[in-house]
Design an enzyme around this catalytic site. Structure first.
Site, mmCIF file in Angstrom:
data_model
loop_
_atom_site.group_PDB
_atom_site.id
_atom_site.type_symbol
_atom_site.label_atom_id
_atom_site.label_comp_id
_atom_site.label_asym_id
_atom_site.label_seq_id
_atom_site.Cartn_x
_atom_site.Cartn_y
_atom_site.Cartn_z
ATOM 1 C CG LEU A 367 -1.841 -1.208 1.364
ATOM 2 C CD1 LEU A 367 -2.414 -1.289 2.774
ATOM 3 C CD2 LEU A 367 -2.954 -1.138 0.338
ATOM 4 C CB CYS A 451 1.217 1.149 -10.572
ATOM 5 S SG CYS A 451 1.142 2.819 -9.872
ATOM 6 C CB ALA A 578 -5.709 -3.430 -0.962
#
Length: 713
Positions: A367, A451, A578
């Site tokens: 994270l 990403c 997450a």
């Protein structure tokens, strides 16, 4: 959970201030900061009385959390974006707007920083440790102050609580600079060898290695050798772009990669499973005989004998790369030498690699910003099985940036720990993998290919790789060939919404050398604007070979979500957690104990206390460490406020996409923790770390932009 911080008195000070509902406006932000990521909670909360009177089923249909009516209240007033162009937190926690900040030149800012370091408040760390002005080896050339009397006269008052380093033997590593110095033991010999403040942390950047990286003199013999075998060493970006353009001709309308006749001969060979070679691919004999023309302008050196080669790989890089005076011996390095054929025949088969069994294990996702070492320590206490460091850019690692290397640090409690790296080209990733394997203690290396951030995608890394299957192949194969640790990959379903392609690559990803793949059930274009597509994740897991672990990621927020995903697809190894862990890190305890934890505000405050304890041990207990700990605590609180206690809901469990109405908690502290105002987050931080400095401002770093642009899906 226990903590060394005694904050009872701090809590009592805030009892009166918490007795009334907090309705302060959020701190001023610029227009971009007003779009703080709230993952579907950023839309308008239900303030319409008619909307509040809806049934729980109707509220859920509108993605509104069905909070019991007795706890609902009208939303507090909020400043308009036009008036939110700057702000300062005042002593009474109010906001003053339209405060123009003086714009300074870089030279002026640098001069002020240098003058600030010379001030009495910036005491030399060595002088502060030993309480002796003569302890600094730089003497008068030191850039920090050595005036102990002036420092003690201006030093801020100590914070309430105990020094976090009392649990270690020896003196506090910050000495007089510690904000808890009044609690230091007087019977400790300050001249004794000081216990390192991070004694239980590893993977620090060696200064000699950093100097080699700064000077671009670090050698990567393994990476260069295998890149040459794959035909990828020093391949220019122009050539790589040409290969990428050719791939466009082989991509079908649904985004999958079609078979290509020249696929096996485009400068890449699947030599990992065979030593016979392929047409058009450099062979080992050709490389050893220097019969292949490469772009490398440096002459090829004679291969060393097997004994010398093995000894080179078995010793530290510093022993081979540094003379006694610290200079690099370029002539003795093996950067351009090739492994002898006898060594090349001993390449590891995927089944011979060190494997990690991901099945059934709770995996804390890497994270950005909030997934720091103290937060990972906290999640380990609460039940996480596998942890992974924040994403580190390969180019920054290879440049020796200390801030990037800090992302690789590991705590002793992290028994299964990996690092995540991100790069656009095989040579960059391969060298970063070799460097990490050489300098760090990790159990696996994860390559980020999902990403969505623009600054990463625009450089060809992250989810941009999803449009380039051949480059994915090159990156995975190059990384796999270098280390004996497992190589894992994290991807999204696709780059563009509606053009999923991972299912067509899942078998290839295994053949190229990956031990596990984590699939985030969203496209890059989608960001967080819709729920994760678990049907597609299950489809990919079903197609995956038995040797490849497939992990799903997206919207896991309760033990019921975990159970459902595991039961829906038996071939799914585990789930990565997450944002659910950011909002409620006790989700790991809930999954292990198979229950909904109606956690109280006091228990949540204890979790925050433990985070502060871990943060002070990691970042330091001096003024700078206090500020850093506060900053990351506030970043975390910008997620944690979204949690709605189980006892306040008509329907449980809470879903990650539910928008929270404004409600009153069962006590004042619970009400404060439910506030979406940064002023209230700062008040919580003051309960744990004392008053904020004057002119303190805070705006959460991460923004989702889930609804601001049409191109986001």
């Amino acid at each position: 959970m226990s903590t060394e911080l005694d904050l009872t008195s701090n809590e009592s000070k805030f009892t009166n201030t918490l007795s009334t509902p907090t309705e302060q406006p959020s701190p001023a932000m610029d227009e971009a900061s007003m779009e703080v990521e709230t993952n579907l909670s950023s839309t308008q909360t239900p303030s319409n009385p008619i909307e509040i009177q809806l049934s729980p089923e109707e509220l859920i249909a509108k993605s509104i959390a069905p909070v019991k009516r007795e706890y609902l209240r009208p939303p507090p007033p909020r400043p308009t974006p036009s008036s939110s162009n700057g702000g300062v937190i005042t002593e009474n926690n109010s906001i003053s707007f339209n405060v123009a900040k003086e714009k300074k030149s870089k030279r002026q800012a640098k001069r002020e920083r240098q003058q600030e370091k010379k001030s009495a408040l910036h005491i030399c760390p060595e002088v502060a440790k030993a309480s002796d002005a003569s302890a600094c080896r730089y003497g008068g050339n030191c850039r920090y102050s050595h005036d102990l009397e002036a420092y003690q006269a201006q030093k801020p008052a100590d914070l309430e609580g105990n020094c976090p380093f009392l649990i270690y033997e020896g003196p506090c590593p910050y000495g007089l600079a510690c904000r808890y110095s009044g609690t230091h033991r007087v019977d400790v010999n300050v001249n004794a060898s000081i216990v390192q403040k991070k004694s239980s942390e590893v993977n620090g950047l060696n200064k000699d290695v950093q100097k080699l990286l700064w000077k671009n003199k670090m050698k990567f013999p393994k990476a260069d050798t295998h890149l040459k075998l794959l035909g990828l060493l020093d391949k220019s970006k122009k050539k790589m772009t040409e290969v990428d353009e050719e791939e466009a001709d082989h991509v079908t309308s649904n985004g999958s990669h079609a078979p290509c006749e020249n696929d096996g001969g485009e400068a890449v060979c699947d030599y990992l499973n065979s030593n016979e070679g392929f047409p058009g691919v450099p062979t080992e004999e050709g490389l050893l005989n220097d019969s292949i023309v490469t772009d490398d302008p440096r002459p090829t050196k004679k291969a060393k004998n097997p004994v010398d080669e093995n000894s080179c790989y078995g010793t530290s890089v510093l022993e081979k790369g540094l003379e006694e005076n610290g200079s690099h011996i370029e002539s003795e390095t093996a950067s351009d030498t090739f492994l002898p054929e006898t060594d090349l025949s001993l390449k590891l088969n995927p089944r011979e690699k060190k494997l990690i069994d991901f099945r059934g294990k709770m995996y804390l996702a890497p994270l950005t910003t909030v997934g720091n070492l103290p937060f990972r320590r906290l999640c380990k206490v609460l039940g996480a099985d596998i942890t992974c460091g924040e994403m580190a850019m390969c180019t920054n690692l290879l440049q020796g940036q200390a801030s990037e290397w800090a992302l690789l640090r590991r705590h002793s409690s992290e028994d299964i720990f990996g690092v995540q790296i991100c790069g656009a080209y095989p040579d960059t990733v391969a060298r970063a993998v070799e460097l990490v394997d050489r300098e760090c203690d990790v159990d696996f290396i994860d390559i980020n290919m999902g990403c969505p951030i623009d600054i990463v995608v625009n450089k060809g890394a992250g989810s941009a790789l999803l449009t380039k299957p051949m480059r994915i192949k090159n990156v995975i194969q190059a990384a796999f060939a270098i280390v004996d640790k497992p190589i894992t990959v994290k991807v999204r379903t696709a780059y563009f919404e509606g053009r999923n392609r991972i299912d067509s690559l899942i078998t290839d990803i295994s053949n190229w050398g990956a031990s596990a793949v984590t699939i985030h059930g969203r496209s890059r274009q989608q960001r967080y604007s819709k729920l994760a597509d678990w049907d597609y994740i299950n489809q990919c897991a079903t197609k995956a070979p038995d040797t490849l672990h497939v992990l799903g990621n997206g919207d896991v927020y309760s033990y019921l979500d975990w159970n459902q995903h595991i039961s829906d697809c038996p071939k799914l190894s585990a789930c990565m957690i997450a944002r659910g862990s950011l909002i409620k890190p006790w989700i790991f305890t809930e999954i292990k104990e198979q229950r909904h934890w109606d956690i109280t505000s006091g228990e949540r405050l204890n979790i925050l206390k433990d985070f502060v304890q871990f943060g002070l041990e990691h970042w330091g207990s001096d003024t700078k460490g206090i500020g850093t700990t506060r900053h990351f605590l506030l970043e975390w609180l910008s997620y944690m406020y979204r949690y709605i206690p189980v006892g306040l809901l008509d329907v449980i469990p809470q879903k990650l996409n539910w928008r929270s109405p404004t409600y009153v908690g069962r006590d004042d502290l619970e009400t404060l923790m439910a506030s979406d105002s940064a002023v209230d987050w700062i008040r919580i931080s003051e309960m744990l770390l004392g008053k904020v400095p004057e002119s303190f401002t805070f705006a959460p770093k991460h923004k989702s932009n889930a609804y601001d642009k049409a191109e986001n899906g």
